[in-house]
Scaffold this motif. Structure first.
Motif, PDB file in Angstrom:
ATOM      1  N   CYS A  76       0.844  -1.189   0.000  1.00  0.00           N
ATOM      2  CA  CYS A  76       0.000   0.000   0.000  1.00  0.00           C
ATOM      3  C   CYS A  76       0.881   1.242   0.000  1.00  0.00           C
ATOM      4  CB  CYS A  76      -0.911   0.035   1.229  1.00  0.00           C
ATOM      5  SG  CYS A  76      -2.071  -1.339   1.334  1.00  0.00           S
ATOM      6  N   SER A  77       0.328   2.327  -0.510  1.00  0.00           N
ATOM      7  CA  SER A  77       1.004   3.621  -0.477  1.00  0.00           C
ATOM      8  C   SER A  77      -0.037   4.698  -0.250  1.00  0.00           C
ATOM      9  CB  SER A  77       1.776   3.875  -1.769  1.00  0.00           C
ATOM     10  OG  SER A  77       0.889   3.940  -2.868  1.00  0.00           O
ATOM     11  N   LEU A  78       0.398   5.802   0.332  1.00  0.00           N
ATOM     12  CA  LEU A  78      -0.513   6.901   0.646  1.00  0.00           C
ATOM     13  C   LEU A  78      -0.098   8.155  -0.118  1.00  0.00           C
ATOM     14  CD1 LEU A  78      -2.986   7.376   2.415  1.00  0.00           C
ATOM     15  CD2 LEU A  78      -1.466   8.161   4.234  1.00  0.00           C
ATOM     16  N   SER A  79       1.082   8.661   0.131  1.00  0.00           N
ATOM     17  CA  SER A  79       1.624   9.790  -0.606  1.00  0.00           C
ATOM     18  C   SER A  79       3.130   9.799  -0.416  1.00  0.00           C
ATOM     19  CB  SER A  79       1.007  11.111  -0.141  1.00  0.00           C
ATOM     20  OG  SER A  79       1.505  11.477   1.137  1.00  0.00           O
ATOM     21  N   PHE A  80       3.810  10.647  -1.152  1.00  0.00           N
ATOM     22  CA  PHE A  80       5.272  10.674  -1.110  1.00  0.00           C
ATOM     23  C   PHE A  80       5.797  11.071   0.266  1.00  0.00           C
ATOM     24  CE2 PHE A  80       9.397  12.718  -1.683  1.00  0.00           C
ATOM     25  CZ  PHE A  80      10.076  11.761  -2.422  1.00  0.00           C
ATOM     26  N   LEU A  81       5.162  12.041   0.923  1.00  0.00           N
ATOM     27  CA  LEU A  81       5.675  12.549   2.191  1.00  0.00           C
ATOM     28  C   LEU A  81       5.142  11.803   3.411  1.00  0.00           C
ATOM     29  CD1 LEU A  81       5.651  16.425   1.647  1.00  0.00           C
ATOM     30  CD2 LEU A  81       7.558  14.828   1.406  1.00  0.00           C
ATOM     31  N   THR A  82       4.069  11.038   3.264  1.00  0.00           N
ATOM     32  CA  THR A  82       3.534  10.323   4.420  1.00  0.00           C
ATOM     33  C   THR A  82       4.018   8.879   4.454  1.00  0.00           C
ATOM     34  OG1 THR A  82       1.515   9.863   3.141  1.00  0.00           O
ATOM     35  CG2 THR A  82       1.480  11.762   4.642  1.00  0.00           C
ATOM     36  N   ASN A  83       3.591   8.092   3.483  1.00  0.00           N
ATOM     37  CA  ASN A  83       3.986   6.688   3.435  1.00  0.00           C
ATOM     38  C   ASN A  83       4.045   6.276   1.973  1.00  0.00           C
ATOM     39  OD1 ASN A  83       4.453   4.007   4.710  1.00  0.00           O
ATOM     40  ND2 ASN A  83       2.556   3.505   3.655  1.00  0.00           N
ATOM     41  N   TYR A  84       5.261   6.218   1.453  1.00  0.00           N
ATOM     42  CA  TYR A  84       5.425   5.957   0.025  1.00  0.00           C
ATOM     43  C   TYR A  84       5.187   4.486  -0.318  1.00  0.00           C
ATOM     44  CZ  TYR A  84       7.428   6.300  -4.644  1.00  0.00           C
ATOM     45  OH  TYR A  84       7.622   6.272  -6.003  1.00  0.00           O
ATOM     46  N   TYR A  85       5.557   3.572   0.599  1.00  0.00           N
ATOM     47  CA  TYR A  85       5.383   2.150   0.322  1.00  0.00           C
ATOM     48  C   TYR A  85       5.348   1.378   1.627  1.00  0.00           C
ATOM     49  CZ  TYR A  85       6.368  -2.632  -1.208  1.00  0.00           C
ATOM     50  OH  TYR A  85       6.300  -3.984  -1.408  1.00  0.00           O
ATOM     51  N   ILE A  95      12.200  19.297  -3.196  1.00  0.00           N
ATOM     52  CA  ILE A  95      11.834  18.522  -2.003  1.00  0.00           C
ATOM     53  C   ILE A  95      12.708  18.995  -0.856  1.00  0.00           C
ATOM     54  CG2 ILE A  95      11.620  16.231  -0.971  1.00  0.00           C
ATOM     55  CD1 ILE A  95      11.605  15.075  -3.806  1.00  0.00           C
ATOM     56  N   ARG A  96      12.077  19.267   0.268  1.00  0.00           N
ATOM     57  CA  ARG A  96      12.828  19.639   1.460  1.00  0.00           C
ATOM     58  C   ARG A  96      12.169  19.002   2.675  1.00  0.00           C
ATOM     59  NH1 ARG A  96      16.672  23.423   2.876  1.00  0.00           N
ATOM     60  NH2 ARG A  96      16.700  24.048   5.070  1.00  0.00           N
ATOM     61  N   ALA A  97      12.979  18.316   3.482  1.00  0.00           N
ATOM     62  CA  ALA A  97      12.501  17.682   4.709  1.00  0.00           C
ATOM     63  C   ALA A  97      13.452  18.037   5.834  1.00  0.00           C
ATOM     64  CB  ALA A  97      12.420  16.164   4.538  1.00  0.00           C
ATOM     65  N   THR A  98      12.914  18.535   6.926  1.00  0.00           N
ATOM     66  CA  THR A  98      13.732  19.003   8.040  1.00  0.00           C
ATOM     67  C   THR A  98      14.343  17.831   8.812  1.00  0.00           C
ATOM     68  OG1 THR A  98      11.748  19.105   9.412  1.00  0.00           O
ATOM     69  CG2 THR A  98      12.405  21.123   8.281  1.00  0.00           C
ATOM     70  N   PRO A  99      15.328  18.089   9.671  1.00  0.00           N
ATOM     71  CA  PRO A  99      16.033  16.997  10.361  1.00  0.00           C
ATOM     72  C   PRO A  99      15.148  16.097  11.205  1.00  0.00           C
ATOM     73  CG  PRO A  99      17.323  19.004  10.481  1.00  0.00           C
ATOM     74  CD  PRO A  99      16.006  19.391   9.877  1.00  0.00           C
ATOM     75  N   ASP A 100      14.067  16.626  11.797  1.00  0.00           N
ATOM     76  CA  ASP A 100      13.228  15.812  12.676  1.00  0.00           C
ATOM     77  C   ASP A 100      12.003  15.246  11.982  1.00  0.00           C
ATOM     78  OD1 ASP A 100      14.949  16.303  14.773  1.00  0.00           O
ATOM     79  OD2 ASP A 100      13.868  18.087  15.438  1.00  0.00           O
ATOM     80  N   TYR A 101      11.885  15.413  10.677  1.00  0.00           N
ATOM     81  CA  TYR A 101      10.716  14.882   9.976  1.00  0.00           C
ATOM     82  C   TYR A 101      10.742  13.360  10.007  1.00  0.00           C
ATOM     83  CZ  TYR A 101       7.070  14.459   6.471  1.00  0.00           C
ATOM     84  OH  TYR A 101       5.902  14.168   5.815  1.00  0.00           O
ATOM     85  N   ALA A 102       9.577  12.745  10.234  1.00  0.00           N
ATOM     86  CA  ALA A 102       9.514  11.303  10.468  1.00  0.00           C
ATOM     87  C   ALA A 102       9.079  10.516   9.244  1.00  0.00           C
ATOM     88  CB  ALA A 102       8.545  11.010  11.622  1.00  0.00           C
ATOM     89  N   GLY A 103       9.062  11.137   8.070  1.00  0.00           N
ATOM     90  CA  GLY A 103       8.665  10.437   6.858  1.00  0.00           C
ATOM     91  C   GLY A 103       9.800   9.640   6.242  1.00  0.00           C
ATOM     92  N   SER A 104       9.539   9.107   5.040  1.00  0.00           N
ATOM     93  CA  SER A 104      10.557   8.305   4.364  1.00  0.00           C
ATOM     94  C   SER A 104      11.726   9.159   3.896  1.00  0.00           C
ATOM     95  CB  SER A 104       9.930   7.567   3.175  1.00  0.00           C
ATOM     96  OG  SER A 104       9.307   8.482   2.289  1.00  0.00           O
ATOM     97  N   VAL A 105      11.502  10.463   3.700  1.00  0.00           N
ATOM     98  CA  VAL A 105      12.600  11.392   3.421  1.00  0.00           C
ATOM     99  C   VAL A 105      12.758  12.298   4.629  1.00  0.00           C
ATOM    100  CG1 VAL A 105      12.321  11.355   0.929  1.00  0.00           C
ATOM    101  CG2 VAL A 105      11.024  12.995   2.262  1.00  0.00           C
ATOM    102  N   ARG A 106      13.996  12.608   4.986  1.00  0.00           N
ATOM    103  CA  ARG A 106      14.243  13.457   6.149  1.00  0.00           C
ATOM    104  C   ARG A 106      15.626  14.094   6.028  1.00  0.00           C
ATOM    105  NH1 ARG A 106      15.838  10.107  11.514  1.00  0.00           N
ATOM    106  NH2 ARG A 106      16.156  12.282  12.125  1.00  0.00           N
ATOM    107  N   ASP A 107      15.758  15.245   6.638  1.00  0.00           N
ATOM    108  CA  ASP A 107      17.036  15.935   6.737  1.00  0.00           C
ATOM    109  C   ASP A 107      17.708  16.060   5.371  1.00  0.00           C
ATOM    110  OD1 ASP A 107      19.020  17.309   7.956  1.00  0.00           O
ATOM    111  OD2 ASP A 107      19.932  15.597   8.976  1.00  0.00           O
ATOM    112  N   MET A 108      16.962  16.547   4.369  1.00  0.00           N
ATOM    113  CA  MET A 108      17.520  16.656   3.031  1.00  0.00           C
ATOM    114  C   MET A 108      16.843  17.768   2.247  1.00  0.00           C
ATOM    115  SD  MET A 108      14.959  15.453   0.857  1.00  0.00           S
ATOM    116  CE  MET A 108      15.723  14.688  -0.554  1.00  0.00           C
ATOM    117  N   ASP A 109      17.537  18.235   1.223  1.00  0.00           N
ATOM    118  CA  ASP A 109      17.025  19.256   0.318  1.00  0.00           C
ATOM    119  C   ASP A 109      17.431  18.873  -1.097  1.00  0.00           C
ATOM    120  OD1 ASP A 109      17.149  21.796  -1.335  1.00  0.00           O
ATOM    121  OD2 ASP A 109      16.216  22.577   0.479  1.00  0.00           O
TER     122      ASP A 109
END
Length: 289
Positions: free
Chosen positions: A30-39, A164-178
Motif C-alpha cells: 500500500c502507499s498513501l503519498s510521497f511525504l507520508t507513506n510511500y510504500y 523537495i525539502r525535509a527538516t532533520p526531525d521529519y519522520a517520513g521516508s525522506v528526512r534531513d535533506m534538500d
C-alpha cells in the motif's frame, strides 16, 4: 516446495470490486503519498472508493509479517475536486510498533495536504505539505514539502521542476535533506533535440556532526539528440558533478567531468546500441579548510 524460486510461501489474497468500492485483503503493498507513506507491505486490508469520482476516500491497515518487534501501520485519505483545474487531498498516516516487552506505543504519525492545479493539458503544478509527530511530541522542525511542475512552452519546449525539502526531525521516508531538480528539452532543428538538466542535493541540513557527513552534490548535464536517416539515432552528452562535505574539516571533495556518445538503431524486434564514455575524476579525502 522449498526448492522453488520463491521457497515456501505463506501468502493469501482476496479482492472484491464494485463500481463504487475496491477491497483488497491479505498480503498487500500500500502507499498513501510521497511525504507520508510511500510504500508499505504487510498483512491487512485496503479499502478505497472509485478514483474517478469528484470526492473519494481510501484507508488501509497493515501488520508487519517478519519484523521484530512487530509493526502496525494505518493510513487514510480524502480527496476532492474543487473543479476541473484544482484537486485537493488530505492524508494521515500512523505507525505503532511494539517494544520487546510487548507494549504498544505510538511510534509516529504524519499528516499532509496535497494540492494539484492543472489549468490545461500543457501545465500541471503539484504541492504537498507534510507535518509529523513522534512519541516525544510535535516539533516545529518536523515538516516537509514537495513541489512539482510539468509544462510545455510554445509548441515543443518541455520544462520540469521539482523541489523537495525535509527538516532533520521529519519522520517520513525522506528526512534531513534538500533536493532541487530542473530539466529543459527544446528543439534545435526538426531532427535535432537539445536537453539540459541541473540537480542539487544536500543532507544533514543542520550540520550536525553526530549525523555524519553533510554531503552536497551539484550535477549539471547538457546534450543533443540527432535523428538521422534509416532510423539511426546519435546522441552526445556532457556531465559535470561536484560532491563535497559541508562540515569542516571536509571528509571528501570530488569532481567529475564526463562525456558520453551513443549511436543506435532500432528494428521491430531488437535494438542495437554502441556507447562510449570518457570521464575524469579528482577526489580529495580529509581535506582541510
Amino acid at each position: 516446495n522449498t526448492q522453488s524460486l520463491f521457497g515456501l510461501r505463506d501468502e493469501f489474497h482476496f479482492n472484491y470490486l464494485t463500481d463504487e468500492l475496491s477491497l483488497r485483503m491479505g498480503d498487500e503493498s500500500c502507499s498513501l503519498s510521497f511525504l507520508t507513506n510511500y510504500y508499505s507491505y504487510g498483512r491487512g486490508f485496503d479499502l478505497s472508493s472509485n478514483e474517478s469520482e469528484p470526492t473519494r476516500f481510501g484507508l488501509f491497515r497493515l501488520l508487519s509479517r517478519w519484523e521484530e518487534p512487530s509493526r502496525s501501520q494505518f493510513g487514510i485519505y480524502v480527496g476532492h475536486d474543487l473543479n476541473d483545474e484544482i484537486k485537493l487531498k488530505v492524508n494521515h498516516f500512523r505507525q505503532e510498533q511494539s517494544d520487546f516487552f510487548g507494549e504498544i506505543s505510538p511510534n509516529k504519525s504524519i499528516s499532509s495536504l496535497e494540492v494539484e492545479y492543472a489549468p490545461n493539458t500543457r501545465s500541471d503544478l503539484k504541492l504537498e505539505l507534510g507535518q509529523s509527530m513522534t512519541a516525544s511530541g510535535s516539533s516545529p522542525n518536523a515538516g516537509a514539502y514537495r513541489l512539482q511542475y510539468l509544462g510545455t512552452l510554445g509548441k515543443q519546449v518541455r520544462v520540469s521542476v521539482e523541489k523537495i525539502r525535509a527538516t532533520p526531525d521529519y519522520a517520513g521516508s525522506v528526512r534531513d535533506m534538500d533536493h532541487s531538480l530542473g530539466t529543459l528539452e527544446f528543439p534545435v532543428l526538426s531532427w535535432i533535440q537539445g536537453r539540459a538538466r541541473y540537480s542539487q542535493y544536500e543532507q544533514n541540513l543542520g550540520l550536525n556532526p553526530k549525523r555524519g557527513a553533510a554531503a552536497k552534490e551539484n550535477l549539471g548535464q547538457f546534450g543533443f539528440n540527432f535523428q538521422l536517416k534509416y532510423g539511426i539515432n546519435y546522441s552526445v552528452d556532457v556531465d559535470r558533478l561536484h560532491r563535497y562535505d559541508r562540515l569542516a574539516p571536509e571528509s571528501f571533495d570530488s569532481r567529475e567531468k564526463a562525456y558520453r556518445s551513443m549511436l543506435g538503431k532500432s528494428w521491430k524486434r531488437f535494438d542495437l546500441r554502441w556507447e562510449v564514455r570518457h570521464s575524469r575524476r579528482t577526489e580529495t579525502v580529509g581535506a582541510q579548510d
